[in-house]
Design a protein around this motif. Structure first.
Motif, PDB file in Angstrom:
ATOM      1  N   ILE A   1     -26.239  58.661  32.185  1.00  0.00           N
ATOM      2  CA  ILE A   1     -25.682  59.619  33.138  1.00  0.00           C
ATOM      3  C   ILE A   1     -26.373  59.460  34.490  1.00  0.00           C
ATOM      4  O   ILE A   1     -27.598  59.530  34.579  1.00  0.00           O
ATOM      5  N   ALA A   2     -25.576  59.273  35.535  1.00  0.00           N
ATOM      6  CA  ALA A   2     -26.112  59.176  36.890  1.00  0.00           C
ATOM      7  C   ALA A   2     -26.064  60.530  37.599  1.00  0.00           C
ATOM      8  O   ALA A   2     -26.892  60.816  38.457  1.00  0.00           O
TER       9      ALA A   2
ATOM     10  N   GLY B   1     -16.371  63.082  31.089  1.00  0.00           N
ATOM     11  CA  GLY B   1     -17.225  62.267  30.237  1.00  0.00           C
ATOM     12  C   GLY B   1     -16.868  60.789  30.227  1.00  0.00           C
ATOM     13  O   GLY B   1     -17.400  60.034  29.424  1.00  0.00           O
ATOM     14  N   PHE B   2     -15.960  60.381  31.126  1.00  0.00           N
ATOM     15  CA  PHE B   2     -15.546  58.975  31.195  1.00  0.00           C
ATOM     16  C   PHE B   2     -15.693  58.461  32.616  1.00  0.00           C
ATOM     17  O   PHE B   2     -16.127  59.176  33.514  1.00  0.00           O
ATOM     18  N   ASP B   3     -15.318  57.222  32.806  1.00  0.00           N
ATOM     19  CA  ASP B   3     -15.303  56.616  34.130  1.00  0.00           C
ATOM     20  C   ASP B   3     -14.038  55.777  34.250  1.00  0.00           C
ATOM     21  O   ASP B   3     -13.160  55.832  33.377  1.00  0.00           O
ATOM     22  N   ALA B   4     -13.947  54.996  35.296  1.00  0.00           N
ATOM     23  CA  ALA B   4     -12.742  54.208  35.551  1.00  0.00           C
ATOM     24  C   ALA B   4     -12.474  53.165  34.468  1.00  0.00           C
ATOM     25  O   ALA B   4     -11.375  52.620  34.395  1.00  0.00           O
ATOM     26  N   GLY B   5     -13.429  52.894  33.606  1.00  0.00           N
ATOM     27  CA  GLY B   5     -13.234  51.962  32.498  1.00  0.00           C
ATOM     28  C   GLY B   5     -12.198  52.426  31.490  1.00  0.00           C
ATOM     29  O   GLY B   5     -11.696  51.620  30.701  1.00  0.00           O
ATOM     30  N   VAL B   6     -11.833  53.715  31.520  1.00  0.00           N
ATOM     31  CA  VAL B   6     -10.811  54.215  30.597  1.00  0.00           C
ATOM     32  C   VAL B   6      -9.459  53.542  30.869  1.00  0.00           C
ATOM     33  O   VAL B   6      -8.581  53.538  30.018  1.00  0.00           O
TER      34      VAL B   6
ATOM     35  N   ARG C   1     -15.181  59.847  39.195  1.00  0.00           N
ATOM     36  CA  ARG C   1     -15.880  61.091  39.511  1.00  0.00           C
ATOM     37  C   ARG C   1     -17.371  60.875  39.740  1.00  0.00           C
ATOM     38  O   ARG C   1     -18.055  61.763  40.225  1.00  0.00           O
ATOM     39  N   GLY C   2     -17.899  59.720  39.356  1.00  0.00           N
ATOM     40  CA  GLY C   2     -19.300  59.425  39.626  1.00  0.00           C
ATOM     41  C   GLY C   2     -20.274  59.930  38.582  1.00  0.00           C
ATOM     42  O   GLY C   2     -21.454  60.105  38.866  1.00  0.00           O
TER      43      GLY C   2
ATOM     44  N   ASP D   1     -29.338  69.917  27.203  1.00  0.00           N
ATOM     45  CA  ASP D   1     -29.398  68.489  26.875  1.00  0.00           C
ATOM     46  C   ASP D   1     -28.074  67.803  27.202  1.00  0.00           C
ATOM     47  O   ASP D   1     -27.234  67.586  26.322  1.00  0.00           O
ATOM     48  N   PRO D   2     -27.863  67.438  28.473  1.00  0.00           N
ATOM     49  CA  PRO D   2     -26.582  66.840  28.880  1.00  0.00           C
ATOM     50  C   PRO D   2     -26.212  65.585  28.087  1.00  0.00           C
ATOM     51  O   PRO D   2     -25.047  65.426  27.695  1.00  0.00           O
TER      52      PRO D   2
END
Length: 193
Positions: free
Chosen positions: A116-117, A10-15, A32-33, A96-97
């Motif tokens: 979400i992509a 549920g995160f990205d590299a911004g963490v 992870r994209g 419902d993602p």
């Protein structure tokens, strides 16, 4: 030193935005994209994983030193999160993602997620969280950093993750790379000496 960083579900590299500037070496922020293009890395000298990212890194390179921040070697099972919790989440995710992701991030005190992509990748990684297979033994050095007030990981899971080789911060929740970046950086600096 080449360091690979991998975020959790549920995160990205911004963490890593608060922690990365405090780390030495050549950093590769893997992604992870979920919200954009995936980013991978070649074999690093050190791995730092947040939450699910720690589990994924440990299973990918079992002979590379690992720092697991709010991490675990398995999420569900005995002395961990009950499998029904992830099963219920996965069922709702199929319907419902965006809502499931928003609820998850709110529960751990995170900002709202970007659009979400790749719901497929998020769904696949959610299924990984349900995997109760015992983790293979990690053959390299380990440092596990946990927070006493982590709302996601039960106390027993925090104590036993990766064999309990860790340090505990009193506060910081499930987002130690953002909330306790200096504490994490100090512990990592000691670990790599």
């Amino acid at each position: 030193m080449r360091i690979a960083l991998l975020h959790g579900w549920g995160f990205d590299a911004g963490v890593w935005d608060a922690l990365a500037p405090l780390l030495p070496g050549d950093l590769v922020r893997m992604d992870r994209g979920y919200f954009g293009a995936p980013v991978d890395a070649g074999r690093p000298d050190l791995m730092i994983g947040h939450s699910l990212g720690a589990m994924l890194l440990a299973r990918r390179w079992s002979d590379v030193p690992l720092v697991a921040i709010n991490g675990f070697d398995r999420f569900c099972g005995v002395d961990a999160v009950a499998p029904r919790v992830v099963q219920r989440m996965a069922k709702r995710f199929g319907e419902d993602p965006a809502k499931v992701l928003a609820d998850f991030r709110a529960a751990i005190g995170a900002d709202p997620a970007p659009a979400i992509a790749s719901p497929q990748r998020l769904g696949e990684d959610l299924a990984l969280l349900a995997d109760q297979t015992p983790a293979p033994e990690h053959g390299a050095r380990l440092l596990v950093l946990q927070a006493e007030d982590d709302p996601l990981l039960p106390p027993e899971l925090r104590r036993t993750a990766f064999g309990g080789a860790g340090a505990v911060c009193e506060s910081g929740g499930h987002l130690l790379p953002l909330t306790q970046a200096r504490w994490c950086a100090r512990a990592i600096a000691e670990f790599v000496r």
